[in-house]
Design an enzyme around this catalytic site. Structure first.
Site, PDB file in Angstrom:
ATOM      1  N   GLY A  74       8.891  38.225  36.048  1.00  0.00           N
ATOM      2  CA  GLY A  74      10.192  37.707  35.623  1.00  0.00           C
ATOM      3  C   GLY A  74      10.242  36.208  35.778  1.00  0.00           C
ATOM      4  O   GLY A  74       9.250  35.586  36.170  1.00  0.00           O
TER       5      GLY A  74
ATOM      6  N   GLU B 181       8.606  36.103  29.346  1.00  0.00           N
ATOM      7  CA  GLU B 181       8.029  36.099  30.685  1.00  0.00           C
ATOM      8  C   GLU B 181       6.925  37.151  30.816  1.00  0.00           C
ATOM      9  O   GLU B 181       5.890  36.905  31.435  1.00  0.00           O
ATOM     10  CB  GLU B 181       9.114  36.347  31.743  1.00  0.00           C
ATOM     11  CG  GLU B 181      10.081  35.193  31.953  1.00  0.00           C
ATOM     12  CD  GLU B 181       9.444  34.020  32.712  1.00  0.00           C
ATOM     13  OE1 GLU B 181       8.319  34.167  33.217  1.00  0.00           O
ATOM     14  OE2 GLU B 181      10.083  32.956  32.775  1.00  0.00           O
TER      15      GLU B 181
ATOM     16  N   PRO C  89      24.291  37.155  47.426  1.00  0.00           N
ATOM     17  CA  PRO C  89      23.851  35.879  47.995  1.00  0.00           C
ATOM     18  C   PRO C  89      22.787  36.154  49.053  1.00  0.00           C
ATOM     19  O   PRO C  89      22.896  37.110  49.803  1.00  0.00           O
ATOM     20  CB  PRO C  89      25.127  35.323  48.643  1.00  0.00           C
ATOM     21  CG  PRO C  89      26.254  36.021  47.971  1.00  0.00           C
ATOM     22  CD  PRO C  89      25.729  37.389  47.628  1.00  0.00           C
TER      23      PRO C  89
ATOM     24  N   GLU D 259      -4.310  38.597  39.195  1.00  0.00           N
ATOM     25  CA  GLU D 259      -2.897  38.280  39.331  1.00  0.00           C
ATOM     26  C   GLU D 259      -1.968  39.418  38.897  1.00  0.00           C
ATOM     27  O   GLU D 259      -0.840  39.499  39.347  1.00  0.00           O
ATOM     28  CB  GLU D 259      -2.564  37.057  38.464  1.00  0.00           C
ATOM     29  CG  GLU D 259      -3.394  35.836  38.793  1.00  0.00           C
ATOM     30  CD  GLU D 259      -2.859  35.136  40.025  1.00  0.00           C
ATOM     31  OE1 GLU D 259      -1.670  35.317  40.317  1.00  0.00           O
ATOM     32  OE2 GLU D 259      -3.642  34.420  40.690  1.00  0.00           O
TER      33      GLU D 259
END
Lengths: 226, 226
Positions: free
Chosen positions: B43, B59, B80, B112
DNA sequence: GACATATTGCGTACAAATTACGCAATTTTA
DNA sequence: TAAAATTGCGTAATTTGTACGCAATATGTC
């Protein structure tokens, strides 16, 4: 991406139910541009340190005075151009209120906040018509596999109220006796001793949704389904 | 709210299926802080002028080389503190790829990018474990009322593959004969003339999902359900 | 007050869907 | 060539869903 320039808002589609019967949705009249004086779903910008849900509760209280009994995230609308002035991504929620809250809020500020029948809506600002349509579809689908319909009724309700709610939302006839058998077979309703007589006909028993029992049953793999 | 300081990202939980059988998910190893060298869902930041979906496709291509056949919005995560450095709200999607695409991308950059069995996952960065769990639940639920399972199989597949996909995802035994009857009764599969023999046993017929027919039936109110 | 009307609560017969399982056909493997 | 594996089709038993009938109990009307 240090030069990202996207604003984040929340919007809340709040539904209520009256035994008229009708399903209604809470709208506000916009005070500022863009779409000044248009009807819109309540909502607003998310503060830097509050959660998305908190933003919804805060905006609803500020703009409408309503306190909702049920809230869930609906969908995030982010198409560029949905706000003519800037790039705004909005996380939409849908909420449900009981008739008592409903009445209070309806009286609060008739100029700016108003309940509308979902079958008789005004033109809406931004892409709010699309958001509302998404919310209605979700509500309609969800009452068949989650016990959220009870969140639209009084704590203690008549079976006929529940039945009318489903009839209205699903938009089709339901056999009263089979519906009752089906719901009762789930074992999630408590029948109270109290009877209520309104208008003609045999007095009806009051019922109450047993949330605790519902979660027990859910644990056991027994799900709400209609 | 001119001083809002919230960054917006998208994340994509991409599922694949191998006839081992196993359901796997595509993860990347992070190159930068925070959570450097941790595994994470692919992402990244949304560009100012691209849609959320476009951001996901971009992405995914940049980070994994995968092109997905199915994509839908999952949920928006915005608590948050979910990113230790800044306030980041992420719109999560889930996607499905067919086995052919699957193989290609696995080879792209083994260092990766990697497929992981959903039952054998590494520790994940941020709140990605929660996102992944949400995605798995959604996938599991959705294959029972939307024909998305076919997006995980080859265009032409064996009934036993479909059956194993469902068994693996739902985590329970399914009667082979009843499953077949149920699926076939929906009238959304075309039986091809071609037979395939793999290993012992009577050769099996190939089937194909008829998307056009599915939408026709959907119009008529006949829905996929298993 | 008696009777028509409305609504509730319960029950029953029939149809449809689901579940459990048998078995022949056709291939590979030993 | 026999055993084992897998596929494809069928059938009986069970469960669930659907269409109603009808008594009980209230209100409204004369």
């Amino acid at each position: 991406m240090s030069n990202q320039d996207i604003q984040l808002t929340v919007d809340a589609v709040v539904f209520g139910y009256e035994s008229v019967p009708r399903i209604s949705v809470l709208l506000i009249k916009r005070k500022y541009e863009p779409f000044k004086d248009s009807w819109a779903i309540p909502g607003g910008f998310v503060l830097n340190e509050e959660s998305l849900e908190d933003a919804v509760y805060r905006e609803l209280k500020e703009e409408t005075g309503v306190e909702i009994g049920y809230l869930e995230q609906l969908y995030t609308f982010g198409k560029p151009g949905r706000d003519p002035r800037q790039r705004i991504v909005s996380v939409a929620y849908f909420g449900l209120v009981r008739p008592d809250t409903y009445k209070i809020s309806a009286a609060t500020d008739a100029q700016e906040v108003q309940w509308f029948d979902i079958h008789d809506l005004p033109e809406l600002a931004f892409d709010h018509a699309e958001i509302l349509e998404t919310a209605i579809k979700r509500l309609r689908a969800k009452i068949t596999y989650e016990p959220i319909g009870f969140e639209l009724l009084e704590e203690r309700f008549l079976f006929s109220d529940l039945e009318n709610l489903y009839k209205t939302l699903l938009g089709r006839e339901i056999d009263r006796r089979n519906f009752r058998k089906k719901i009762m077979s789930l074992g999630m309703l408590n029948e109270l001793d109290e009877k209520v007589s309104k208008g003609a006909g045999r007095p009806a028993n009051l019922f109450q949704f047993d949330k605790k029992r519902y979660f027990q049953l859910k644990e056991e793999g027994i799900v709400f389904e209609i």
